[in-house]
Design a protein around this motif. Structure first.
Motif, PDB file in Angstrom:
ATOM      1  N   CYS A   4      -3.899  22.914  32.010  1.00 28.93           N
ATOM      2  CA  CYS A   4      -5.278  23.759  32.188  1.00 28.93           C
ATOM      3  C   CYS A   4      -6.368  23.721  32.486  1.00 28.93           C
ATOM      4  CB  CYS A   4      -4.877  24.742  30.148  1.00 28.93           C
ATOM      5  SG  CYS A   4      -4.727  23.639  28.562  1.00 28.93           S
ATOM      6  N   PHE A   5      -6.702  22.076  32.194  1.00 27.62           N
ATOM      7  CA  PHE A   5      -7.548  21.153  32.710  1.00 27.62           C
ATOM      8  C   PHE A   5      -8.297  21.916  33.913  1.00 27.62           C
ATOM      9  CE2 PHE A   5      -7.171  19.486  28.305  1.00 27.62           C
ATOM     10  CZ  PHE A   5      -8.272  19.759  27.940  1.00 27.62           C
ATOM     11  N   ALA A   6      -9.151  21.881  33.742  1.00 29.79           N
ATOM     12  CA  ALA A   6     -10.136  21.762  35.527  1.00 29.79           C
ATOM     13  C   ALA A   6     -10.845  21.408  36.212  1.00 29.79           C
ATOM     14  CB  ALA A   6     -11.252  23.877  35.297  1.00 29.79           C
ATOM     15  N   LYS A   7     -11.184  20.851  37.595  1.00 31.55           N
ATOM     16  CA  LYS A   7     -12.356  19.784  37.756  1.00 31.55           C
ATOM     17  C   LYS A   7     -13.420  20.898  38.067  1.00 31.55           C
ATOM     18  CE  LYS A   7      -9.147  16.808  39.474  1.00 31.55           C
ATOM     19  NZ  LYS A   7      -9.161  15.589  38.904  1.00 31.55           N
ATOM     20  N   LYS A   8     -13.597  22.030  37.877  1.00 32.12           N
ATOM     21  CA  LYS A   8     -14.509  22.641  38.860  1.00 32.12           C
ATOM     22  C   LYS A   8     -14.604  24.050  38.122  1.00 32.12           C
ATOM     23  CE  LYS A   8     -13.385  24.016  43.359  1.00 32.12           C
ATOM     24  NZ  LYS A   8     -13.936  24.229  44.120  1.00 32.12           N
ATOM     25  N   TYR A   9     -15.352  24.799  37.740  1.00 30.69           N
ATOM     26  CA  TYR A   9     -16.233  26.394  37.108  1.00 30.69           C
ATOM     27  C   TYR A   9     -14.826  26.844  37.792  1.00 30.69           C
ATOM     28  CZ  TYR A   9     -18.095  31.108  36.425  1.00 30.69           C
ATOM     29  OH  TYR A   9     -18.511  31.736  36.492  1.00 30.69           O
ATOM     30  N   THR A  10     -14.968  27.470  38.880  1.00 27.41           N
ATOM     31  CA  THR A  10     -14.543  27.939  39.614  1.00 27.41           C
ATOM     32  C   THR A  10     -13.002  28.186  39.755  1.00 27.41           C
ATOM     33  OG1 THR A  10     -14.187  27.000  42.101  1.00 27.41           O
ATOM     34  CG2 THR A  10     -15.816  28.580  41.030  1.00 27.41           C
ATOM     35  N   GLU A  11     -12.444  26.856  39.719  1.00 32.09           N
ATOM     36  CA  GLU A  11     -10.890  26.162  38.813  1.00 32.09           C
ATOM     37  C   GLU A  11     -10.872  26.813  36.910  1.00 32.09           C
ATOM     38  OE1 GLU A  11      -7.476  23.050  39.026  1.00 32.09           O
ATOM     39  OE2 GLU A  11      -9.554  22.478  38.846  1.00 32.09           O
ATOM     40  N   ALA A  12     -11.557  26.669  36.932  1.00 32.42           N
ATOM     41  CA  ALA A  12     -11.113  27.151  35.404  1.00 32.42           C
ATOM     42  C   ALA A  12     -11.042  28.779  35.746  1.00 32.42           C
ATOM     43  CB  ALA A  12     -12.697  26.392  34.083  1.00 32.42           C
ATOM     44  N   ARG A  13     -12.557  28.976  36.123  1.00 29.53           N
ATOM     45  CA  ARG A  13     -11.771  30.397  35.573  1.00 29.53           C
ATOM     46  C   ARG A  13     -10.877  31.334  35.906  1.00 29.53           C
ATOM     47  NH1 ARG A  13     -14.920  35.373  39.061  1.00 29.53           N
ATOM     48  NH2 ARG A  13     -14.300  37.468  37.721  1.00 29.53           N
ATOM     49  N   ASP A  14     -10.304  30.555  37.417  1.00 32.30           N
ATOM     50  CA  ASP A  14      -9.321  30.953  38.153  1.00 32.30           C
ATOM     51  C   ASP A  14      -8.008  30.995  36.798  1.00 32.30           C
ATOM     52  OD1 ASP A  14     -10.607  31.872  40.730  1.00 32.30           O
ATOM     53  OD2 ASP A  14     -10.088  30.109  41.505  1.00 32.30           O
ATOM     54  N   GLY A  69     -13.313  23.598  26.181  1.00 36.11           N
ATOM     55  CA  GLY A  69     -13.472  25.406  26.055  1.00 36.11           C
ATOM     56  C   GLY A  69     -12.608  25.912  26.199  1.00 36.11           C
ATOM     57  N   SER A  70     -12.647  25.690  27.956  1.00 40.25           N
ATOM     58  CA  SER A  70     -11.494  26.887  28.994  1.00 40.25           C
ATOM     59  C   SER A  70     -10.348  26.248  28.622  1.00 40.25           C
ATOM     60  CB  SER A  70     -12.647  26.762  30.319  1.00 40.25           C
ATOM     61  OG  SER A  70     -11.257  27.216  31.235  1.00 40.25           O
ATOM     62  N   ALA A  71     -10.181  25.073  28.454  1.00 44.23           N
ATOM     63  CA  ALA A  71      -8.785  24.818  28.491  1.00 44.23           C
ATOM     64  C   ALA A  71      -7.864  25.340  27.216  1.00 44.23           C
ATOM     65  CB  ALA A  71      -8.610  23.146  29.020  1.00 44.23           C
ATOM     66  N   ALA A  72      -8.707  24.904  26.109  1.00 44.41           N
ATOM     67  CA  ALA A  72      -8.348  25.795  24.791  1.00 44.41           C
ATOM     68  C   ALA A  72      -8.007  27.292  25.640  1.00 44.41           C
ATOM     69  CB  ALA A  72      -8.995  25.117  23.971  1.00 44.41           C
ATOM     70  N   GLN A  73      -8.865  28.237  25.897  1.00 46.37           N
ATOM     71  CA  GLN A  73      -7.955  29.532  25.592  1.00 46.37           C
ATOM     72  C   GLN A  73      -7.156  29.778  26.542  1.00 46.37           C
ATOM     73  OE1 GLN A  73     -12.620  30.281  27.671  1.00 46.37           O
ATOM     74  NE2 GLN A  73     -12.825  31.063  24.955  1.00 46.37           N
ATOM     75  N   VAL A  74      -7.047  28.859  27.856  1.00 44.90           N
ATOM     76  CA  VAL A  74      -6.492  29.143  28.897  1.00 44.90           C
ATOM     77  C   VAL A  74      -4.697  28.448  28.349  1.00 44.90           C
ATOM     78  CG1 VAL A  74      -5.304  28.407  31.118  1.00 44.90           C
ATOM     79  CG2 VAL A  74      -7.267  28.619  30.985  1.00 44.90           C
ATOM     80  N   ASP A  75      -4.823  27.693  27.448  1.00 44.60           N
ATOM     81  CA  ASP A  75      -3.461  27.254  26.704  1.00 44.60           C
ATOM     82  C   ASP A  75      -3.293  28.132  25.298  1.00 44.60           C
ATOM     83  OD1 ASP A  75      -1.564  25.108  25.582  1.00 44.60           O
ATOM     84  OD2 ASP A  75      -2.921  24.945  23.806  1.00 44.60           O
ATOM     85  N   PHE A  76      -4.864  28.486  25.299  1.00 47.14           N
ATOM     86  CA  PHE A  76      -3.929  29.696  23.807  1.00 47.14           C
ATOM     87  C   PHE A  76      -3.221  31.367  24.534  1.00 47.14           C
ATOM     88  CE2 PHE A  76      -5.376  33.839  22.312  1.00 47.14           C
ATOM     89  CZ  PHE A  76      -4.452  33.641  20.502  1.00 47.14           C
ATOM     90  N   LEU A  77      -3.687  31.271  25.580  1.00 49.13           N
ATOM     91  CA  LEU A  77      -3.281  32.206  26.704  1.00 49.13           C
ATOM     92  C   LEU A  77      -1.565  32.568  26.732  1.00 49.13           C
ATOM     93  CD1 LEU A  77      -6.267  33.641  28.078  1.00 49.13           C
ATOM     94  CD2 LEU A  77      -5.248  34.537  26.186  1.00 49.13           C
ATOM     95  N   ARG A  78      -1.589  31.044  27.072  1.00 46.12           N
ATOM     96  CA  ARG A  78      -0.567  30.426  27.814  1.00 46.12           C
ATOM     97  C   ARG A  78       0.231  31.232  26.757  1.00 46.12           C
ATOM     98  NH1 ARG A  78      -1.628  25.948  31.884  1.00 46.12           N
ATOM     99  NH2 ARG A  78      -3.004  27.046  34.121  1.00 46.12           N
ATOM    100  N   TYR A  79       0.573  30.216  25.477  1.00 42.82           N
ATOM    101  CA  TYR A  79       1.357  30.363  25.067  1.00 42.82           C
ATOM    102  C   TYR A  79       0.623  30.834  23.548  1.00 42.82           C
ATOM    103  CZ  TYR A  79       2.113  26.628  27.999  1.00 42.82           C
ATOM    104  OH  TYR A  79       2.951  25.579  28.918  1.00 42.82           O
ATOM    105  N   VAL A  80       0.377  32.171  23.716  1.00 41.95           N
ATOM    106  CA  VAL A  80       0.006  33.231  22.658  1.00 41.95           C
ATOM    107  C   VAL A  80       0.741  33.020  21.476  1.00 41.95           C
ATOM    108  CG1 VAL A  80      -0.721  35.386  21.434  1.00 41.95           C
ATOM    109  CG2 VAL A  80      -0.738  35.104  24.117  1.00 41.95           C
TER     110      VAL A  80
END
Length: 357
Positions: A7-17, A74-85
């Motif tokens: 869920c970690f990204a290498k750039k903003y656009t990937e994090a947003r996707d 923070g983005s990774a934590a949000q993605v992780d939360f959404l994947r396993y709500v």
């Protein structure tokens, strides 16, 4: 225990996707707000996702990217939360604010498009604080060049002040916020930034003040021991917000005003905007993930700031920008696992307090 870190990204656009993809997989309200900047030819967007009933009395808010380059964790934590709500109480809702400072996230800067530190931008602009100690340090904080002699001279002078004043006074002078040096470090601006105004809009639209219980988690990186997630409260120590935060997080929580935190007291935090709208059982805390030494951060911020305000060879600028990114976002699996585990822990603790207290 293995924690997946994809869920970690290498750039903003990937994090947003990744964030948008995670939102689309579950039921909720997704809204996007674009920061239109004239000379930037790319989409800079803060995305909002609301999960739960609009009538829910309790609200958890998860924020990423207040300091742009710190948005990766923070983005990774949000993605992780959404994947396993997790299973949520029917009377609780979650509001996710992804990339509050999309410009800084996209360009791997800590500040926004106007060199404003969003976490110094929430003050009474008719009566701005005066940081006299910053003014004393300003000639040495603002580099004259990037050659070895200039860097060594700056570090020698700043080290003299640090030894004379002590670590905490020195750190507060450098990073506490200043409102006179528009091209300098930790600048708070002349008025509310785009992100500040958007935050106020969201506070109003999601009726934060009308909720029964609220917890805001703003996820950052750069202060404290490597990989540790410190829960920091900047509520006035005797306030209802501080009492609710201590009730929610107990010994996990530290307080700059009490001298128990890796952070020092600061002017103009985003916290203060939220404080004005929280119910009695409402708190705003920063979840700060440590990386490396503070003196390294200050030195990198000096060099990166110089690059953005002076003609510098592109190769040199990219090297410094990458070093700054690596400071706030160590791309090591152990650090990433520590971030996700701690975020899962604090989010679960928050949801439990909202549902059962």
């Amino acid at each position: 225990m293995y924690i997946p870190v994809d869920c970690f990204a290498k750039k903003y656009t990937e994090a947003r996707d990744k964030f948008l993809g995670a939102c689309q997989a579950i039921k909720g309200e997704l809204l996007s707000y674009e920061n239109n900047i004239d000379d930037v030819n790319r989409a800079l967007v803060t995305d909002i996702f609301y999960l739960g009933s609009k009538k829910a009395r309790n609200l958890l808010v998860l924020i990423s990217g207040t300091h742009g380059v710190e948005g990766y964790c923070g983005s990774a934590a949000q993605v992780d939360f959404l994947r396993y709500v997790p299973k949520m109480d029917a009377d609780s809702a979650v509001l996710l604010i992804h990339a509050l400072n999309p410009y800084g996230f996209a360009f791997d800067r800590r500040v926004n498009e106007d060199n404003i530190d969003l976490n110094r931008n929430c003050v009474d602009f008719a009566n701005k604080p005066i940081n006299k100690d910053y003014q004393t340090l300003m000639p040495d904080l603002n580099l004259q060049d990037l050659d070895d002699d200039s860097l060594a001279h700056s570090q020698k002078k700043l080290e003299h002040y640090r030894l004379e004043w002590g670590d905490r006074v020195y750190e507060q002078a450098v990073s506490g916020g200043q409102y006179t040096d528009a091209t300098g470090l930790f600048y708070g601006g002349k008025g509310p930034s785009w992100s500040h105004q958007l935050t106020q809009q969201l506070i109003d639209e999601y009726t934060v003040s009308e909720r029964q219980k609220v917890i805001v988690l703003d996820i950052h990186s750069g202060l404290g021991p490597y990989g540790y997630g410190e829960v920091i409260s900047d509520h006035p120590p005797e306030s209802e917000g501080a009492k609710w935060a201590r009730h929610c997080f107990a010994v996990n929580m530290t307080e700059p005003a009490a001298g128990t935190s890796s952070s020092v007291p600061k002017h103009g935090l985003m916290d203060y905007l939220w404080h004005m709208h929280l119910p009695d059982k409402g708190c705003y805390v920063t979840l700060e993930f440590g990386t490396f030494a503070v003196d390294k951060m200050f030195a990198l911020l000096q060099q990166e700031n110089y690059c953005w305000h002076n003609p510098v060879a592109l190769e040199k600028r990219l090297v410094i920008q990458q070093q700054l990114r690596e400071y706030f976002y160590p791309e090591y699996q152990d650090w990433q696992e520590m971030v996700l585990f701690r975020c899962q822990q604090i989010i679960a603790m928050s949801l439990q307090k909202l549902a059962h207290e």
